[in-house]
Scaffold this active site. Structure first.
Site, PDB file in Angstrom:
ATOM      1  N   GLU A 147      11.217  21.186   6.657  1.00 47.11           N
ATOM      2  CA  GLU A 147      10.542  20.675   7.712  1.00 47.11           C
ATOM      3  C   GLU A 147      11.292  19.729   8.908  1.00 47.11           C
ATOM      4  O   GLU A 147      11.984  18.648   8.325  1.00 47.11           O
ATOM      5  CB  GLU A 147       9.331  19.867   7.460  1.00 47.11           C
ATOM      6  CG  GLU A 147       8.252  19.778   8.490  1.00 47.11           C
ATOM      7  CD  GLU A 147       6.856  19.129   8.113  1.00 47.11           C
ATOM      8  OE1 GLU A 147       6.130  18.947   9.001  1.00 47.11           O
ATOM      9  OE2 GLU A 147       6.985  18.597   7.168  1.00 47.11           O
ATOM     10  N   GLU A 241      -2.472  20.979  10.478  1.00 49.14           N
ATOM     11  CA  GLU A 241      -2.318  19.859   9.810  1.00 49.14           C
ATOM     12  C   GLU A 241      -2.757  18.641  10.740  1.00 49.14           C
ATOM     13  O   GLU A 241      -2.474  18.663  11.807  1.00 49.14           O
ATOM     14  CB  GLU A 241      -0.821  19.510   9.371  1.00 49.14           C
ATOM     15  CG  GLU A 241      -0.372  18.227   8.956  1.00 49.14           C
ATOM     16  CD  GLU A 241       0.958  17.804   8.599  1.00 49.14           C
ATOM     17  OE1 GLU A 241       1.257  17.658   7.493  1.00 49.14           O
ATOM     18  OE2 GLU A 241       1.865  18.151   9.591  1.00 49.14           O
TER      19      GLU A 241
END
Length: 298
Positions: A147, A241
């Site tokens: 990420e 998210e």
């Protein structure tokens, strides 16, 4: 076709049997294809309840987590690197046991703000650890997502270009770039270009607005984001998210600076995210079909 996911932190900060059953059930009710569960605490992660709920609701699961300072595989400190590698390998075992397809997050350094730049030796050590972890993950069909996060959460991968180079150095087919709108909005000069230039190395994608609240209520141009995803041929998961102080507690609240209640109705937030994503993805695909000589993304 992209599978659409929802991060479990929309529903709960924990993952005991009740948390798993509730979060998975509510995610499935809204039509999502998968749930992303955060493995912040392996010991508290109820594998049996998770598998039962996934099977009952017929959705998939991905997992994400970050490493603490004493597990920093980019530190160059042998003890911390070894600790981090053990933790990552244990995480792969957990992901295998629940049937996860992806393990994503800050898997290459500590999840914290650094005071100094990374060293080349530290990054090289991180590459070696990730390669060994990827070998275990590959045996279970698990993709690792590196990420790309902002400068306040790591000093190793802050841009898509850095992540592509890192993945190339690892040299494993199941190690991919994980991009996130929220972080890209901080670090990238051109979000769309970063997506398209990542190309087939992109393996996981997070949507989230500039303030981590309702999609479309911040400053990110999601029309541009989704058009870039479609143009690049990305077919992997797209997971929403979001964080609010109404749900998340410490230590995440402190690490991420979640000081405001951006929302307090989890179901409304999640339902809106599903509708928003469906609409933007459909619009982007329709637009792409009208580009001269374009290939049908479906």
């Amino acid at each position: 076709m992209n599978k659409l996911g929802l991060h479990a932190f929309v529903w709960t900060a924990g993952w005991n049997a009740d948390d798993a059953t509730r979060a998975i059930g509510r995610t499935a009710e809204l039509g999502f294809d998968l749930i992303e569960a955060s493995a912040m605490d392996y010991a508290a992660f109820d594998v049996a309840a998770t598998r039962r709920a996934l099977e009952a609701n017929r959705i998939g699961i991905t997992m994400s987590f970050g490493l603490t300072d004493d597990m920093d595989v980019s530190s160059g400190d042998p003890g911390r690197v070894a600790h981090g590698e053990r933790h990552l390998l244990d995480g792969i075992s957990l992901a295998r046991d629940v049937g996860a397809t992806h393990v994503c997050g800050i898997l290459y350094s500590a999840f914290r703000k650094y005071d100094t730049p990374p060293t080349q030796d530290g990054i090289a050590g991180s590459v070696e650890v990730v390669r060994r972890v990827a070998e275990k993950a590959q045996a279970s069909g698990i993709t690792l997502g590196m990420e790309v996060v902002n400068r306040y959460e790591s000093n190793v991968l802050n841009t898509a270009r850095q992540a592509v180079r890192f993945c190339d150095r690892v040299g494993m087919p199941n190690v991919k770039v994980h991009l996130d709108c929220y972080h890209m909005n901080i670090e990238e000069a051109d979000i769309a270009a970063a997506i398209t230039q990542t190309g087939d190395r992109l393996g996981y994608f997070h949507t989230g607005d500039s303030h981590r609240g309702y999609l479309g209520s911040g400053s990110i141009d999601f029309g541009c984001v989704f058009r870039a995803l479609v143009a690049s041929g990305y077919a992997g998961p797209i997971t929403f998210e979001s964080f609010s102080s109404a749900v998340v507690g410490q230590p995440l609240e402190g690490i991420l600076g979640i000081w405001r209640t951006l929302w307090d109705d989890s179901r409304d937030l999640a339902a809106h995210a599903k509708l928003f994503t469906d609409a933007h993805l459909h619009a982007a695909r329709q637009a792409w079909r009208h580009v001269p000589d374009a290939i049908d993304p479906d």
